[in-house]
Design a protein around this motif. Structure first.
Motif, short mmCIF file in Angstrom:
data_model
loop_
_atom_site.label_atom_id
_atom_site.label_comp_id
_atom_site.label_asym_id
_atom_site.label_seq_id
_atom_site.Cartn_x
_atom_site.Cartn_y
_atom_site.Cartn_z
N UNK A 146 -1.23 1.84 7.77
CA UNK A 146 -0.83 1.01 6.64
C UNK A 146 -1.98 0.51 5.79
N UNK A 147 -1.87 0.74 4.49
CA UNK A 147 -2.82 0.22 3.49
C UNK A 147 -4.27 0.64 3.77
N UNK A 148 -4.44 1.80 4.41
CA UNK A 148 -5.80 2.27 4.69
C UNK A 148 -6.44 2.89 3.45
N UNK A 149 -5.67 3.72 2.74
CA UNK A 149 -6.24 4.47 1.60
C UNK A 149 -5.91 3.80 0.28
N UNK B 243 4.22 -1.51 11.84
CA UNK B 243 3.66 -2.09 10.63
C UNK B 243 4.60 -3.13 10.03
N UNK B 244 5.88 -2.81 9.90
CA UNK B 244 6.78 -3.76 9.25
C UNK B 244 7.08 -4.97 10.13
N UNK C 170 9.47 5.37 0.46
CA UNK C 170 9.29 6.82 0.37
C UNK C 170 8.44 7.15 -0.85
N UNK C 171 7.88 8.35 -0.93
CA UNK C 171 7.21 8.76 -2.16
C UNK C 171 8.21 8.83 -3.33
N UNK D 242 1.58 2.05 0.46
CA UNK D 242 1.23 1.51 1.78
C UNK D 242 0.88 2.58 2.82
N UNK D 243 1.26 3.82 2.56
CA UNK D 243 0.94 4.91 3.49
C UNK D 243 0.74 6.17 2.70
#
Length: 339
Positions: free
Chosen positions: A115-118, A188-189, A218-219, A240-241
């Protein structure tokens, strides 16, 4: 083995259309030495399949018809789980799969979904084309599969809701959100004190429509094609992902191909992956305007508070423990300190 005259005429006509200048070489080839199946779970119109068709034609032309890659899109050969089993047994020779699902076999493969890494695509490609991607590919190889160098793009995931825009982590408190059946999402949630519900994708629309859940993530391409905008009001660009598709091969089938032909096949597959990434980026840019016109209200939250919340909730520390110091160190080398 020689082709019948009718088959040869058909092959010549097809190769003239597909192969252009290289068509005479294709026509002279007796027949394919390798006819390999490539399965995936995306619609025929998705950029992945559009580029895969070009790639298959280019491979056929450059190998003088000796390598024939046959594409089976849209789960034609079974579910992701079925196809993962088939790629391992040799039932199919090639398969593209999300790292988040591949993690059932190769735990390290889901690390790109933290989560929220990139923060952006530049950081994604720096990591996945660099040391982090190399590490994950090494783990995939250890599990007995072969994997191509370039990962294909699925996209950043966004959060939609029927009740409110998600501007910060506090908006997720008590929020009933559908998540895929996966520990990473649920974990994560829960860290955000939301109420995640694991629901299969085929049931998402009705779950949103009947208010079993308030939202989902979703995307944009999925939000559009599944018409989730009909049952959602807000779309928060949480990014977030990030998720991508690894291009996998059955090891025995791959090693049966001569080295010079393998080099041609790999070259075209990896080149197609890079083109597909560009296609998805353009598609996403257009989709936001399209979805806004269909009634979705967009907002762009600041991601720093979300990261802080995950850090204080112990989410990053927990997953660092699961992935191990080496993998986590390579992730942080690309994205900065998380835990």
């Amino acid at each position: 083995m020689s082709l019948s005259r009718r088959a040869l005429l058909k092959a010549t006509a097809a190769s003239a259309v597909l192969g252009g200048i290289a068509a005479p070489h294709v026509a002279r080839a007796e027949s394919a030495e390798f006819t390999y199946k490539y399965a995936n779970n995306l619609p025929d119109t998705h950029p992945l399949n559009v580029r895969a068709k070009e790639m298959a034609a280019a491979i056929k032309a450059e190998t003088n018809g000796k390598f024939d890659l046959q594409i089976f899109p849209n789960n034609q050969l079974g579910s992701d789980t079925d196809m993962l089993s088939q790629i391992r047994s040799g039932g199919v020779e090639f398969f593209t799969l999300s790292g988040l699902i591949l993690a059932t076999l190769v735990p390290a493969a889901s690390i790109n979904g933290i989560g929220f890494a990139f923060p952006d695509y530049d950081t994604v490609w720096k990591a996945m084309d660099g040391d982090l991607g190399a590490y994950v590919r090494g783990q995939i190889n250890k599990a007995g599969l072969m994997v191509m160098d370039k990962i294909w793009d699925n996209g950043f995931r966004q959060t939609t809701s029927s009740t409110k825009a998600i501007n910060g982590p506090d908006d997720l408190k008590g929020f009933k959100i559908r998540v895929p059946v996966s520990p990473l999402w649920t974990s994560m949630f829960k860290a955000f004190e939301a109420a995640p519900a694991s629901i299969n994708f085929s049931e998402v629309y009705s779950a949103l429509q009947t208010k079993v859940v308030e939202g989902q993530e979703n995307p944009l391409a999925i939000i559009s094609t599944a018409k989730l905008y009909e049952v959602q009001k807000y779309c928060s660009l949480t990014n977030h992902m990030w998720d991508g598709f690894w291009f996998l091969a059955n090891r025995r089938a791959w090693e049966a191909v001569p080295a010079d032909m393998r080099a041609i096949v790999a070259k075209h597959i990896n080149a197609a992956a890079v083109k597909e990434r560009e296609d998805v980026a353009k598609l996403n840019a257009g989709l936001q305007a399209d979805l806004a016109a269909k009634g979705l209200t967009f907002n762009q939250p600041n991601v720093a508070p979300f990261r802080d919340k995950l850090r204080t909730a112990g989410f990053y520390a927990e997953w660092k423990g699961k992935y191990g110091d080496e993998a986590w160190g390579l992730l942080e080398k690309a994205v900065g300190k998380l835990s």
